[in-house]
Structure formats: structure tokens, C-alpha cells
Design a protein around this motif. Structure first.
Motif, PDB file in Angstrom:
ATOM      1  N   PHE A  37       0.484  -4.453 -14.631  1.00  0.00           N
ATOM      2  CA  PHE A  37       1.636  -3.866 -13.948  1.00  0.00           C
ATOM      3  C   PHE A  37       2.946  -4.146 -14.682  1.00  0.00           C
ATOM      4  CE2 PHE A  37      -1.348  -3.666 -10.308  1.00  0.00           C
ATOM      5  CZ  PHE A  37      -1.197  -2.314 -10.037  1.00  0.00           C
ATOM      6  N   ARG A  38       2.987  -5.132 -15.578  1.00  0.00           N
ATOM      7  CA  ARG A  38       4.171  -5.325 -16.413  1.00  0.00           C
ATOM      8  C   ARG A  38       4.378  -4.115 -17.332  1.00  0.00           C
ATOM      9  NH1 ARG A  38       6.941  -9.831 -18.344  1.00  0.00           N
ATOM     10  NH2 ARG A  38       6.595 -10.624 -16.214  1.00  0.00           N
ATOM     11  N   GLU A  39       3.269  -3.459 -17.702  1.00  0.00           N
ATOM     12  CA  GLU A  39       3.321  -2.300 -18.602  1.00  0.00           C
ATOM     13  C   GLU A  39       3.383  -0.976 -17.849  1.00  0.00           C
ATOM     14  OE1 GLU A  39      -0.243  -2.719 -20.827  1.00  0.00           O
ATOM     15  OE2 GLU A  39       0.320  -4.658 -21.689  1.00  0.00           O
ATOM     16  N   TRP A  40       3.389  -1.011 -16.530  1.00  0.00           N
ATOM     17  CA  TRP A  40       3.313   0.205 -15.730  1.00  0.00           C
ATOM     18  C   TRP A  40       4.650   0.928 -15.730  1.00  0.00           C
ATOM     19  CZ3 TRP A  40       2.503   1.141  -9.854  1.00  0.00           C
ATOM     20  CH2 TRP A  40       1.621   2.216  -9.658  1.00  0.00           C
ATOM     21  N   HIS A  41       4.648   2.152 -15.130  1.00  0.00           N
ATOM     22  CA  HIS A  41       5.824   3.011 -15.203  1.00  0.00           C
ATOM     23  C   HIS A  41       6.921   2.629 -14.221  1.00  0.00           C
ATOM     24  CE1 HIS A  41       3.590   4.766 -11.812  1.00  0.00           C
ATOM     25  NE2 HIS A  41       4.755   5.227 -11.398  1.00  0.00           N
ATOM     26  N   ARG A  42       6.657   1.729 -13.295  1.00  0.00           N
ATOM     27  CA  ARG A  42       7.672   1.302 -12.331  1.00  0.00           C
ATOM     28  C   ARG A  42       7.484  -0.186 -12.048  1.00  0.00           C
ATOM     29  NH1 ARG A  42       6.587   1.319  -6.799  1.00  0.00           N
ATOM     30  NH2 ARG A  42       8.569   2.347  -6.377  1.00  0.00           N
TER      31      ARG A  42
END
Length: 341
Positions: free
Chosen positions: A190-195
Motif C-alpha cells: 500500500f506504500r506503492e498504491w495510488h492513494r
């Protein structure tokens, strides 16, 4: 209808429980216990075993060995039985009897450690025992869930994407902290996710994973008596610590609505409800990961004599013996801290 030929081929990954009607706060609980190993640990076990096979570390004469408080031991017992390996689980006296019997039923050996380590836990003593066995015979293969990157990689590849597909507007994710494999895999994804997604780690009081003084912990699963080697706190936004009595109350509250979950799940739910009670939640999408189901805790968390002997006669209280009314907002007593920046 799925048709499988190996037990590890089945793992229900799309089931969520909406806890609004039970706790009065919106939280979607991702149920990870619906597989033949009964917990989220199946994912890490598959990743670590298959990586060891690809790397040539496992052969026909290999003997798998691992230190586990229970759930990973069951997952490895199942996989070892399926693949034809021998497996030794090194555990301690806190491991539930039903869990030990289950591993033995699957053909594994269970070695129980009774000596405490320097932090008052069993983990250091268990690891020392594993190392001694490995030094005695080169057939032993220690997967080392505490340091093996396959532990977190399994959740980076599977658990986190499953949540992202179901909740594209996710705001906060609550993850229990044991070895921190699930936590680190999801946090990295989730650190690399879009939000932005807030990652809240849920730990047990008495665990030293995030610092603090060691203390008695009787419920296996979450918490460590040493700092988890896999842990990178830069990925964690906040840590919630939960008293075991509140873990028990959360488990019983869920059970009174027909949902029998394990101790790790009770801890995560308790910590999540505490966090939600202290934050503005209108329009917030919150998910928590439920690592296990409750059948293996029938002789501990759900056994009256065990509860009263360890936590006193009033551990449950009247509010926790009956279902909470709709809209109720009773919250657990947990402690939390923000990540240092």
C-alpha cells in the motif's frame, strides 16, 4: 465448484464480515481462516516452502523444522504431509492443546519448550533449540519465518492485492503484529498504491516488538519477546497495544453473534475499535485482517476455568456475555502511539 488435489490449493480470500451491527462502528474484517490450515499462515508457509524447493534447499530426505506458537506449525504440517516431507514444530507450553494434536494428526512431531528466554518469553529458547537440532544433522531445513522474506512477500503478492481489489477507496488497514510478515507485506504494497492508506499495527501488551517492557502473554499468536527482524517501522503509521483481557472480551462479543474467531483476531478487532473510537470515521473505509478462527481456542479463550484462573472472575463482564445492542459504542481499553517521523 473448485476441485483440488492438494490441501494448499484451496484458500477462500474474498470473505469479509461487516462488524457495524456488533460493535457499532464500520469495520470490514477480512477472514483468512477458511482454508485447510485454518489461518493466514498458509500463505507464508506456501511461499517459504516453494521458494526453498526452487532454491534446491529441500530434497527427499529433508526434515523441515520451524519454531511456531501454533498456526504456522499447522500450515507447515499440512504442506509437509501433502508433499511427503517430515516436519518438526518447536513450540512452547502456551500452544493450544488442540493445535498440538492437530499437528500430530497430520504426521508432524511437536517439541515443547518449557524454558523462558531473557525477556521472559519462550521465543529465544525455541530458536536456540532449533539451531541446536540443525547443527546436529544436515537433513534439517529451517525456514526461519522470523527472517525469511517469503513471509512478507506472500502478503505483498496475495493478501494486500486481494484487499485493494475489494476496497479501492481503502483509508486505513489494521494488521496484527507477530513475526510482522503480514504487516510488512501489506504495508509495502500500500506504500506503492495510488492513494494513501494508513497502516495501523496491532500488538499485544507485554510484547517487545515495538519497544517497551516485556510482560506475561498467555494467548499465542501476536506479539514477540524480541524485535521482529522483518519489521521496518517506517512503513507503520501507528501502533495499538491491546491487553489480553480486551482480546478475550472481543472474542466473546463476536461469539455471541455467532462468529467464533481466534485470539489473534480478537486482538486486532479490539485494537481497531479503540482506534476508530478516537478518530473521525464518517466516510472512512476501514479493513482489519482476521488471521484465525476460534476452534483451536475452545480450551483457553472460550473455557471459563482457564479465563478465571488467569484473568479473574470478572474478565468478561456482563456486557461481553450478551450481544451488544445495535449502535452500541463500547470500546476496548487499548494503548496506541503514532509513528515517529
Amino acid at each position: 465448484m473448485p476441485v483440488i488435489s492438494t490441501p494448499q490449493a484451496f484458500n477462500e480470500s474474498q470473505l469479509y464480515v461487516d462488524l457495524q451491527s456488533i460493535f457499532g462502528r464500520s469495520l470490514y474484517l477480512k477472514c483468512e481462516g477458511f482454508n485447510f490450515a485454518g489461518s493466514v499462515k498458509l500463505k507464508a508457509a506456501i511461499e517459504m516452502v516453494e521458494t526453498a524447493e526452487r532454491d534446491g534447499l529441500l530434497g527427499p530426505d529433508s526434515i523441515l523444522i520451524e519454531s511456531s506458537s501454533g498456526n504456522l506449525g499447522v500450515a507447515l504440517s499440512m504442506i509437509a504431509a501433502s508433499k511427503g516431507y517430515k516436519f518438526i514444530c518447536v513450540t512452547d507450553s502456551r500452544c493450544n492443546l488442540s493445535t498440538r494434536l492437530l499437528m500430530e494428526a497430520l504426521g508432524s512431531e511437536v517439541h515443547i519448550i518449557a524454558d523462558l528466554d531473557a525477556n521472559g518469553g519462550f521465543l529465544g529458547a525455541r530458536i536456540d533449540y532449533v539451531r541446536a537440532l540443525c547443527a546436529s544433522d544436515d537433513r534439517y531445513v529451517w525456514l526461519s519465518q522470523y527472517t525469511n522474506p517469503g513471509n512478507w512477500r506472500a502478503h505483498y503478492r496475495k493478501t494486500a492485492p486481494e484487499i485493494a481489489r475489494q476496497f479501492p477507496r481503502l483509508d486505513v488497514l489494521f494488521v496484527g503484529a507477530g513475526t510482522t510478515g503480514t504487516l510488512m507485506g501489506c504495508a509495502r504494497y500500500f506504500r506503492e498504491w495510488h492513494r494513501p492508506v494508513q497502516i495501523v499495527a496491532v500488538d499485544s501488551v507485554g510484547s517487545v516488538s515495538f519497544g517497551g517492557e516485556p510482560g506475561r502473554r498467555m494467548i499465542p499468536g501476536l506479539g514477540m519477546s524480541m524485535r521482529p527482524p522483518l519489521l521496518d517501522e517506517s512503513y507503520v503509521d501507528e501502533v495499538i497495544r491491546v491487553e489480553e483481557a480486551d482480546t478475550i472480551r472481543a472474542c466473546h462479543r463476536l461469539a455471541r453473534r455467532g462468529f467464533l474467531f481466534g485470539g489473534s483476531t480478537g486482538t486486532v478487532v479490539s485494537g481497531a475499535m479503540d482506534w476508530l473510537a478516537r478518530h473521525e470515521t464518517r466516510g472512512l473505509t476501514a479493513v482489519a485482517i482476521a488471521p484465525d478462527l476460534g476452534e483451536r481456542y475452545l480450551d483457553t479463550i472460550y473455557q471459563t476455568n482457564w479465563l478465571h484462573d488467569l484473568y479473574g472472575d470478572d474478565v468478561l463482564g456482563t456486557d461481553d456475555m450478551t450481544p451488544a445492542p445495535r449502535g452500541a459504542e463500547r470500546t476496548p481499553r487499548a494503548t496506541g502511539r503514532r509513528r515517529k517521523t
